[in-house]
Write a protein that holds these residues in place. Structure first.
Motif, PDB file in Angstrom:
ATOM      1  N   UNK A  76       0.876  -1.171   0.000  1.00  0.00           N
ATOM      2  CA  UNK A  76       0.000   0.000   0.000  1.00  0.00           C
ATOM      3  C   UNK A  76       0.910   1.216   0.000  1.00  0.00           C
ATOM      4  N   UNK A  77       0.700   2.086  -0.959  1.00  0.00           N
ATOM      5  CA  UNK A  77       1.495   3.305  -1.056  1.00  0.00           C
ATOM      6  C   UNK A  77       0.611   4.471  -0.619  1.00  0.00           C
ATOM      7  N   UNK A  78       1.037   5.172   0.408  1.00  0.00           N
ATOM      8  CA  UNK A  78       0.247   6.291   0.934  1.00  0.00           C
ATOM      9  C   UNK A  78       1.071   7.572   0.871  1.00  0.00           C
ATOM     10  N   UNK A 118      -2.348  14.137   0.205  1.00  0.00           N
ATOM     11  CA  UNK A 118      -2.758  14.860  -1.000  1.00  0.00           C
ATOM     12  C   UNK A 118      -3.154  13.909  -2.118  1.00  0.00           C
ATOM     13  N   UNK A 119      -2.657  12.681  -2.060  1.00  0.00           N
ATOM     14  CA  UNK A 119      -2.980  11.685  -3.076  1.00  0.00           C
ATOM     15  C   UNK A 119      -3.624  10.476  -2.409  1.00  0.00           C
ATOM     16  N   UNK A 120      -4.511   9.832  -3.131  1.00  0.00           N
ATOM     17  CA  UNK A 120      -5.180   8.633  -2.612  1.00  0.00           C
ATOM     18  C   UNK A 120      -4.186   7.477  -2.536  1.00  0.00           C
ATOM     19  N   UNK A 121      -4.418   6.524  -1.634  1.00  0.00           N
ATOM     20  CA  UNK A 121      -3.542   5.344  -1.569  1.00  0.00           C
ATOM     21  C   UNK A 121      -3.594   4.541  -2.867  1.00  0.00           C
ATOM     22  N   UNK A 122      -2.531   3.789  -3.112  1.00  0.00           N
ATOM     23  CA  UNK A 122      -2.450   2.880  -4.249  1.00  0.00           C
ATOM     24  C   UNK A 122      -2.120   1.494  -3.706  1.00  0.00           C
ATOM     25  N   UNK A 123      -2.664   0.446  -4.357  1.00  0.00           N
ATOM     26  CA  UNK A 123      -2.591  -0.910  -3.823  1.00  0.00           C
ATOM     27  C   UNK A 123      -2.005  -1.885  -4.837  1.00  0.00           C
ATOM     28  N   UNK A 124      -1.244  -2.851  -4.343  1.00  0.00           N
ATOM     29  CA  UNK A 124      -0.703  -3.911  -5.185  1.00  0.00           C
ATOM     30  C   UNK A 124      -0.703  -5.222  -4.412  1.00  0.00           C
ATOM     31  N   UNK A 125      -0.962  -6.304  -5.130  1.00  0.00           N
ATOM     32  CA  UNK A 125      -0.875  -7.658  -4.591  1.00  0.00           C
ATOM     33  C   UNK A 125      -0.356  -8.566  -5.698  1.00  0.00           C
ATOM     34  N   UNK A 126       0.676  -9.349  -5.373  1.00  0.00           N
ATOM     35  CA  UNK A 126       1.258 -10.256  -6.356  1.00  0.00           C
ATOM     36  C   UNK A 126       1.378 -11.659  -5.777  1.00  0.00           C
ATOM     37  N   UNK A 150      -2.942  -8.087  -8.723  1.00  0.00           N
ATOM     38  CA  UNK A 150      -4.215  -8.771  -8.485  1.00  0.00           C
ATOM     39  C   UNK A 150      -5.246  -7.877  -7.793  1.00  0.00           C
ATOM     40  N   UNK A 151      -4.902  -6.605  -7.617  1.00  0.00           N
ATOM     41  CA  UNK A 151      -5.820  -5.621  -7.059  1.00  0.00           C
ATOM     42  C   UNK A 151      -5.984  -4.476  -8.049  1.00  0.00           C
ATOM     43  N   UNK A 152      -7.147  -3.827  -7.992  1.00  0.00           N
ATOM     44  CA  UNK A 152      -7.299  -2.592  -8.742  1.00  0.00           C
ATOM     45  C   UNK A 152      -6.404  -1.563  -8.053  1.00  0.00           C
ATOM     46  N   UNK A 153      -5.526  -0.981  -8.810  1.00  0.00           N
ATOM     47  CA  UNK A 153      -4.475  -0.111  -8.279  1.00  0.00           C
ATOM     48  C   UNK A 153      -5.017   1.027  -7.417  1.00  0.00           C
ATOM     49  N   UNK A 154      -6.077   1.676  -7.862  1.00  0.00           N
ATOM     50  CA  UNK A 154      -6.587   2.854  -7.156  1.00  0.00           C
ATOM     51  C   UNK A 154      -7.577   2.538  -6.050  1.00  0.00           C
TER      52      UNK A 154
END
Length: 80
Positions: free
Chosen positions: A10-12, A17-25, A37-41
């Motif tokens: 999770x990138x915060x 100022x920016x919404x978190x971004x998500x990744x799963x591999x 495997x996740x929708x990035x936004x």
């Protein structure tokens, strides 16, 4: 947060100022991490296995943050 098979990130923005971004591999099926495997936004899972692993690893990440006093802002994601 990762284990032998899965990697969850999770990138915060620390200034919110920016919404978190998500990744799963799935590191066994995708060792080059080319298929998120996740929708990035939104963090929504692209299937039931991804939803299960996202929830499991998110819980482990929140627990690790609690132990170290790290803020957990942005770590919650919609169900699904």
């Amino acid at each position: 947060m990762r284990d032998r098979r899965w990697k969850y990130a999770v990138y915060v923005d620390p200034e919110d100022r920016a919404a978190p971004e998500y990744e799963l591999y799935d590191l066994h099926a995708d060792p080059c991490e080319s298929r998120n495997l996740l929708e990035h936004d939104s963090g929504r899972a692209r299937g039931p296995a991804a939803a299960h692993e996202r929830d499991r690893l998110r819980e482990a990440l929140v627990d690790a943050c609690a132990r170290t006093g790290t803020p957990t802002r942005g770590l919650t994601v919609p169900v699904g």
